[in-house]
Design a protein around this motif. Structure first.
Motif, PDB file in Angstrom:
ATOM      1  N   PRO A   1       2.026  11.371  -0.605  1.00  0.00           N
ATOM      2  CA  PRO A   1       2.521  10.557  -1.722  1.00  0.00           C
ATOM      3  C   PRO A   1       4.038  10.485  -1.832  1.00  0.00           C
ATOM      4  N   HIS A   2       4.754  11.318  -1.087  1.00  0.00           N
ATOM      5  CA  HIS A   2       6.218  11.317  -1.208  1.00  0.00           C
ATOM      6  C   HIS A   2       6.820  10.170  -0.410  1.00  0.00           C
ATOM      7  N   PRO A   3       7.645   9.343  -1.039  1.00  0.00           N
ATOM      8  CA  PRO A   3       8.379   8.330  -0.274  1.00  0.00           C
ATOM      9  C   PRO A   3       9.426   9.010   0.591  1.00  0.00           C
ATOM     10  N   PRO A   4       9.924   8.342   1.622  1.00  0.00           N
ATOM     11  CA  PRO A   4      11.020   8.931   2.403  1.00  0.00           C
ATOM     12  C   PRO A   4      12.186   9.307   1.489  1.00  0.00           C
ATOM     13  N   SER A   5      12.769  10.458   1.741  1.00  0.00           N
ATOM     14  CA  SER A   5      13.858  10.946   0.891  1.00  0.00           C
ATOM     15  C   SER A   5      14.995   9.941   0.817  1.00  0.00           C
ATOM     16  N   TYR A   6      15.236   9.234   1.891  1.00  0.00           N
ATOM     17  CA  TYR A   6      16.281   8.208   1.936  1.00  0.00           C
ATOM     18  C   TYR A   6      16.056   7.167   0.845  1.00  0.00           C
ATOM     19  N   LEU A   7      14.818   6.729   0.688  1.00  0.00           N
ATOM     20  CA  LEU A   7      14.504   5.703  -0.302  1.00  0.00           C
ATOM     21  C   LEU A   7      14.434   6.273  -1.715  1.00  0.00           C
ATOM     22  N   ARG A   8      14.027   7.512  -1.813  1.00  0.00           N
ATOM     23  CA  ARG A   8      13.836   8.121  -3.140  1.00  0.00           C
ATOM     24  C   ARG A   8      15.140   8.155  -3.923  1.00  0.00           C
ATOM     25  N   PHE A   9      16.228   8.483  -3.243  1.00  0.00           N
ATOM     26  CA  PHE A   9      17.519   8.485  -3.923  1.00  0.00           C
ATOM     27  C   PHE A   9      17.962   7.067  -4.259  1.00  0.00           C
ATOM     28  N   LEU A  10      17.755   6.127  -3.352  1.00  0.00           N
ATOM     29  CA  LEU A  10      18.178   4.750  -3.582  1.00  0.00           C
ATOM     30  C   LEU A  10      17.400   4.106  -4.724  1.00  0.00           C
ATOM     31  N   LEU A  11      16.171   4.522  -4.937  1.00  0.00           N
ATOM     32  CA  LEU A  11      15.419   4.057  -6.101  1.00  0.00           C
ATOM     33  C   LEU A  11      16.149   4.444  -7.385  1.00  0.00           C
ATOM     34  N   SER A  12      16.629   5.691  -7.436  1.00  0.00           N
ATOM     35  CA  SER A  12      17.274   6.178  -8.652  1.00  0.00           C
ATOM     36  C   SER A  12      18.604   5.470  -8.906  1.00  0.00           C
ATOM     37  N   THR A  13      19.369   5.207  -7.849  1.00  0.00           N
ATOM     38  CA  THR A  13      20.623   4.483  -8.066  1.00  0.00           C
ATOM     39  C   THR A  13      20.346   3.069  -8.579  1.00  0.00           C
ATOM     40  N   ASP A  14      19.237   2.485  -8.139  1.00  0.00           N
ATOM     41  CA  ASP A  14      18.910   1.143  -8.605  1.00  0.00           C
ATOM     42  C   ASP A  14      18.492   1.149 -10.071  1.00  0.00           C
ATOM     43  N   TRP A  15      17.821   2.205 -10.515  1.00  0.00           N
ATOM     44  CA  TRP A  15      17.455   2.297 -11.935  1.00  0.00           C
ATOM     45  C   TRP A  15      18.727   2.307 -12.791  1.00  0.00           C
ATOM     46  N   CYS A  16      19.726   3.048 -12.333  1.00  0.00           N
ATOM     47  CA  CYS A  16      21.008   3.055 -13.055  1.00  0.00           C
ATOM     48  C   CYS A  16      21.589   1.646 -13.126  1.00  0.00           C
TER      49      CYS A  16
ATOM     50  N   ASN B   1       0.820  -1.217   0.000  1.00  0.00           N
ATOM     51  CA  ASN B   1       0.000   0.000   0.000  1.00  0.00           C
ATOM     52  C   ASN B   1       0.848   1.258   0.000  1.00  0.00           C
ATOM     53  N   LEU B   2       1.961   1.235   0.751  1.00  0.00           N
ATOM     54  CA  LEU B   2       2.829   2.411   0.785  1.00  0.00           C
ATOM     55  C   LEU B   2       3.402   2.702  -0.596  1.00  0.00           C
ATOM     56  N   TYR B   3       3.944   1.694  -1.253  1.00  0.00           N
ATOM     57  CA  TYR B   3       4.533   1.922  -2.575  1.00  0.00           C
ATOM     58  C   TYR B   3       3.481   2.292  -3.613  1.00  0.00           C
ATOM     59  N   ALA B   4       2.283   1.741  -3.472  1.00  0.00           N
ATOM     60  CA  ALA B   4       1.200   2.122  -4.387  1.00  0.00           C
ATOM     61  C   ALA B   4       0.906   3.608  -4.252  1.00  0.00           C
ATOM     62  N   ASN B   5       0.893   4.099  -3.020  1.00  0.00           N
ATOM     63  CA  ASN B   5       0.660   5.527  -2.797  1.00  0.00           C
ATOM     64  C   ASN B   5       1.861   6.347  -3.243  1.00  0.00           C
ATOM     65  N   TRP B   6       3.061   5.856  -2.944  1.00  0.00           N
ATOM     66  CA  TRP B   6       4.286   6.579  -3.333  1.00  0.00           C
ATOM     67  C   TRP B   6       4.469   6.630  -4.845  1.00  0.00           C
ATOM     68  N   SER B   7       3.790   5.766  -5.575  1.00  0.00           N
ATOM     69  CA  SER B   7       3.936   5.753  -7.039  1.00  0.00           C
ATOM     70  C   SER B   7       3.605   7.116  -7.647  1.00  0.00           C
ATOM     71  N   LYS B   8       2.780   7.897  -6.963  1.00  0.00           N
ATOM     72  CA  LYS B   8       2.404   9.218  -7.478  1.00  0.00           C
ATOM     73  C   LYS B   8       3.612  10.145  -7.595  1.00  0.00           C
ATOM     74  N   GLU B   9       4.660   9.883  -6.828  1.00  0.00           N
ATOM     75  CA  GLU B   9       5.901  10.651  -6.923  1.00  0.00           C
ATOM     76  C   GLU B   9       7.033   9.840  -7.563  1.00  0.00           C
ATOM     77  N   ILE B  10       7.008   8.538  -7.355  1.00  0.00           N
ATOM     78  CA  ILE B  10       8.068   7.701  -7.917  1.00  0.00           C
ATOM     79  C   ILE B  10       8.022   7.715  -9.445  1.00  0.00           C
ATOM     80  N   VAL B  11       6.824   7.623 -10.021  1.00  0.00           N
ATOM     81  CA  VAL B  11       6.720   7.574 -11.484  1.00  0.00           C
ATOM     82  C   VAL B  11       7.190   8.892 -12.124  1.00  0.00           C
TER      83      VAL B  11
END
Length: 435
Positions: free
Chosen positions: A292-307, A246-256
């Motif tokens: 809708p914002h994920p924790p800033s800590y995770l938001r950056f780690l998401l981007s490094t994983d995309w790389c 549920n958290l990631y589903a809600n965070w998708s509004k900023e993650i996408v």
């Protein structure tokens, strides 16, 4: 008989004039002043463009003016037409107290409607007045081009007016999407992206415009709820807890939207979002089931994983290690620490869902096919990330997102002064309008 009739009429007329109360003239004058005021201000609604008198190097596009003037003209004409109807119907009978009160009420209703219309007028007056500056105006036009580039995919630009960008106070960028109400009765006819004033002096981080345009893009593609379902189901299938699903589903509004910016600028989005998100530790791990914002800590780690998912090992590995050292989890309470750890373990699942999920509306293809990811190869970007490199024909032929990424990576090297990058980007932004 004729003479008598004339005499009688004359007497009646004289009596009426003599018995008119003195207050009646004052009431008539007040009503006429109000009618004239409403008419004048309603007419002024259509003069926004004339009032601003933007020069060609400051001006917005004809398409942008069309939607703004159309909305203002519609409201102006409606108010003036209603004003004519009310005055024709009620003003001649104003000596009747009931009819006079009806007229007053109608004029008051038009005043409220006009005030609302001026809320819209004032909003865009404030936004566009910034462009009267010969320094900021041309740069904002370049920012408009960056925002428009972000929407030139998936036929979004065919059904969306190019966004307007302006400077605003505050910490981060934001967007007022097309269709969202500016006030109770006025839908916004054009996407408006606000960037902090500091971005004009830190142009290599204008990648944040891509994120804000991404919000508009996801809505235009009608994929907001769809992405929520995709991430929920992917995590559920991977065995994540219902809470994390549920958290990631809600965070998708900023993650996408973050992912949208990543697909336009690659690894440069990763280091750009790191710059924005280096905050006090107390602000890095906030978890909300509503926001809708994920924790800033995770938001950056998401981007490094995309790389990592796209290009294997690279600079992002070192960035990630540094990030984890900057923000250790040891100081968190047990519940938050466990939740953050589990959420981090979910990141590869989220990344694969973003990269691999196919959609019928996209021809059974993933969303990445809307972008030219092949142009964002790290080796290609870094090879151009020098002052001479930004003057080459190879650089000039690249999409706007690639060029912006090159400037950001040039800053990452710290071998070129920020002032020099800023000066080069000044020229670049001004030339984008012609591109």
């Amino acid at each position: 008989m004729i003479v008598a009739a004339e005499t009688s009429y004359s007497v009646v007329t004289t009596i009426v004039v003599e018995t008119l109360p003195k207050t009646s003239s004052r009431i008539n004058a007040s009503l006429l002043l109000k009618i004239d005021s409403l008419r004048t201000r309603a007419r002024l609604l259509i003069s926004l463009r004339k009032m601003l008198s933007l020069q060609p190097h400051q001006d917005i596009s004809a398409e942008q003016w069309e939607v703004l003037e159309s909305q203002l003209s519609t409201v102006s004409n409606k108010i003036r037409q209603q004003l004519r109807l009310y005055t024709d119907k009620y003003f001649s009978e104003r000596n009747d107290p009931l009819i006079r009160q009806t007229l007053v009420n109608r004029l008051g209703e038009l005043e409220v409607e006009l005030t609302t219309a001026y809320g819209f007028y004032d909003t865009f007056m404030d936004i566009l007045t910034q462009r009267l500056s010969n320094d900021i105006g041309p740069l904002l036009r370049g920012c408009d081009a960056i925002a428009a580039h972000a929407l030139q995919r998936g036929n979004i630009s065919d059904i969306t007016v190019p966004p307007l960008v302006y400077c605003d106070r505050g910490f981060g960028a934001s967007v007022l999407r097309e269709g969202v109400r500016i006030n109770q009765n006025t839908p916004n006819p054009i996407p408006v992206i606000a960037i902090p004033y500091s971005r004009i002096n830190e142009k290599y981080n204008l990648i944040s415009i891509f994120h804000e345009a991404g919000h508009q893009a996801v809505v235009k593609l009608n994929m907001v709820e769809l992405w929520q379902q995709v991430l929920y189901e992917a995590l559920k299938k991977a065995g994540a807890t219902p809470l994390l699903c549920n958290l990631y589903a809600n965070w998708s509004k900023e993650i996408v939207p973050d992912f949208w910016a990543f697909c336009l600028s690659g690894m440069a989005q990763t280091c750009s979002v790191r710059d924005v998100l280096i905050l006090p530790a107390s602000m890095m791990f906030s978890v909300s089931t509503i926001q809708p914002h994920p924790p800033s800590y995770l938001r950056f780690l998401l981007s490094t994983d995309w790389c990592r998912q796209l290009w294997g090992h690279g600079d992002w590995d070192a960035w990630e290690e540094e990030w984890v050292r900057l923000y250790p989890l040891g100081g968190l309470d047990e519940t938050t620490r466990q939740l953050i750890k589990e959420a981090r373990q979910c990141i590869p699942v989220v990344s694969k869902a973003l990269l691999m999920t196919r959609f019928r509306k996209l021809g059974n293809k993933p969303i990445t096919t809307l972008f030219a990811l092949n142009t964002l190869a790290p080796s290609t970007l870094k090879s151009m990330a020098t002052m001479p490199g930004t003057s080459t024909d190879q650089f000039k032929k690249q999409p706007i997102g690639v060029q912006l990424a090159v400037f950001r990576l040039m800053r990452e090297k710290r071998t070129v002064r920020q002032a020099d990058i800023d000066q080069r980007m000044d020229e670049w932004l001004k030339n984008l309008v012609q591109k």
